[in-house]
Motif scaffolding. Structure first.
Motif, PDB file in Angstrom:
ATOM      1  N   THR A  60       0.847  -1.190   0.000  1.00 12.81           N
ATOM      2  CA  THR A  60       0.000   0.000   0.000  1.00 12.81           C
ATOM      3  C   THR A  60       0.878   1.234   0.000  1.00 12.81           C
ATOM      4  N   ARG A  61       0.275   2.328  -0.420  1.00 16.95           N
ATOM      5  CA  ARG A  61       0.976   3.608  -0.440  1.00 16.95           C
ATOM      6  C   ARG A  61       0.026   4.632   0.165  1.00 16.95           C
ATOM      7  N   LEU A  62       0.544   5.382   1.090  1.00 20.14           N
ATOM      8  CA  LEU A  62      -0.264   6.437   1.708  1.00 20.14           C
ATOM      9  C   LEU A  62       0.320   7.774   1.294  1.00 20.14           C
ATOM     10  N   GLY A  63      -0.524   8.637   0.798  1.00 15.50           N
ATOM     11  CA  GLY A  63      -0.047   9.944   0.375  1.00 15.50           C
ATOM     12  C   GLY A  63      -0.269  10.988   1.441  1.00 15.50           C
ATOM     13  N   GLY A  64       0.636  11.913   1.524  1.00 16.27           N
ATOM     14  CA  GLY A  64       0.481  13.024   2.455  1.00 16.27           C
ATOM     15  C   GLY A  64       0.787  12.634   3.895  1.00 16.27           C
ATOM     16  N   TYR A  65       0.554  13.575   4.763  1.00 17.54           N
ATOM     17  CA  TYR A  65       0.811  13.365   6.182  1.00 17.54           C
ATOM     18  C   TYR A  65      -0.458  12.896   6.864  1.00 17.54           C
ATOM     19  N   MET A  66      -0.286  12.049   7.867  1.00 22.99           N
ATOM     20  CA  MET A  66      -1.445  11.654   8.661  1.00 22.99           C
ATOM     21  C   MET A  66      -0.972  11.397  10.089  1.00 22.99           C
ATOM     22  N   ASP A  67      -1.846  11.691  11.021  1.00 28.60           N
ATOM     23  CA  ASP A  67      -1.477  11.453  12.410  1.00 28.60           C
ATOM     24  C   ASP A  67      -1.585   9.968  12.734  1.00 28.60           C
ATOM     25  N   LYS A  68      -1.102   9.597  13.904  1.00 25.50           N
ATOM     26  CA  LYS A  68      -1.048   8.191  14.292  1.00 25.50           C
ATOM     27  C   LYS A  68      -2.427   7.541  14.282  1.00 25.50           C
ATOM     28  N   SER A  69      -3.425   8.222  14.784  1.00 25.80           N
ATOM     29  CA  SER A  69      -4.773   7.638  14.842  1.00 25.80           C
ATOM     30  C   SER A  69      -5.291   7.285  13.457  1.00 25.80           C
ATOM     31  N   ASP A  73      -6.007   3.578  12.011  1.00 20.03           N
ATOM     32  CA  ASP A  73      -7.316   3.245  11.430  1.00 20.03           C
ATOM     33  C   ASP A  73      -7.123   2.588  10.064  1.00 20.03           C
ATOM     34  N   TYR A  74      -6.236   3.161   9.252  1.00 21.38           N
ATOM     35  CA  TYR A  74      -5.990   2.592   7.928  1.00 21.38           C
ATOM     36  C   TYR A  74      -5.347   1.211   8.054  1.00 21.38           C
ATOM     37  N   ALA A  75      -4.417   1.048   8.981  1.00 29.46           N
ATOM     38  CA  ALA A  75      -3.760  -0.259   9.172  1.00 29.46           C
ATOM     39  C   ALA A  75      -4.793  -1.323   9.532  1.00 29.46           C
ATOM     40  N   VAL A  82      -6.639  -7.818   3.838  1.00 27.88           N
ATOM     41  CA  VAL A  82      -5.768  -8.994   3.768  1.00 27.88           C
ATOM     42  C   VAL A  82      -6.579 -10.261   4.054  1.00 27.88           C
ATOM     43  N   LEU A  83      -7.512 -10.193   4.981  1.00 27.05           N
ATOM     44  CA  LEU A  83      -8.365 -11.355   5.276  1.00 27.05           C
ATOM     45  C   LEU A  83      -9.285 -11.687   4.100  1.00 27.05           C
ATOM     46  N   VAL A  84      -9.788 -10.669   3.417  1.00 30.73           N
ATOM     47  CA  VAL A  84     -10.621 -10.913   2.241  1.00 30.73           C
ATOM     48  C   VAL A  84      -9.783 -11.562   1.144  1.00 30.73           C
ATOM     49  N   MET A  85      -8.551 -11.064   0.941  1.00 25.92           N
ATOM     50  CA  MET A  85      -7.662 -11.675  -0.054  1.00 25.92           C
ATOM     51  C   MET A  85      -7.391 -13.129   0.298  1.00 25.92           C
TER      52      MET A  85
END
Length: 133
Positions: A60-69, A73-75, A82-85
């Protein structure tokens, strides 16, 4: 296909599985990552003898800045993908859960012969195949 967006690949998988018209998937060169997931969902799956396959947990690739929360959430969301795959792989092959768990953190590369053995593909296309039609 070299793969691509996992959400897009899963959407294509759903469309293929729901198709009333049988869909044949044919690996003419490579079915890697999301491309392998799409390939797996064909009603009949053919591969050229020199074609290659790659299964893995994706990237995966995440663009821009994001805080830990937001990152966490994305993780958590990605864990669900991953479970669906995993479910798609196990449902459409004879890969056991033990084999999957052994390889899930790897880039699991294999050729057409191994694809047949794992029931990833149904048939290797050779010049003789045209005699069937």
């Amino acid at each position: 296909s070299p793969g691509g967006c996992v959400e897009s690949a899963l959407t294509i998988c759903d469309a293929l599985k729901m198709s009333a018209t049988p869909v044949w998937t044919i690996n003419q060169g490579k079915a890697h990552s999301g491309g392998a997931l799409v390939f797996l969902c064909g009603h009949e799956r053919y591969t050229y003898e020199s074609a290659t396959f790659l299964l893995h947990e994706g990237a995966t690739r995440l663009g821009g800045y994001m805080d830990k929360s937001k990152f966490m959430d994305y993780a958590k969301f990605y864990d669900s993908l991953v479970l669906v795959m995993k479910d798609k792989i196990l449902a459409n092959t004879n890969i056991t859960e033990e084999e999957y768990e052994l390889h899930k953190k790897d880039d699991w590369w294999f050729d057409a012969k191994e694809a047949i053995k794992l029931k990833v593909a149904d048939l290797i296309v050779t010049p003789d195949i045209y005699k069937l039609f």
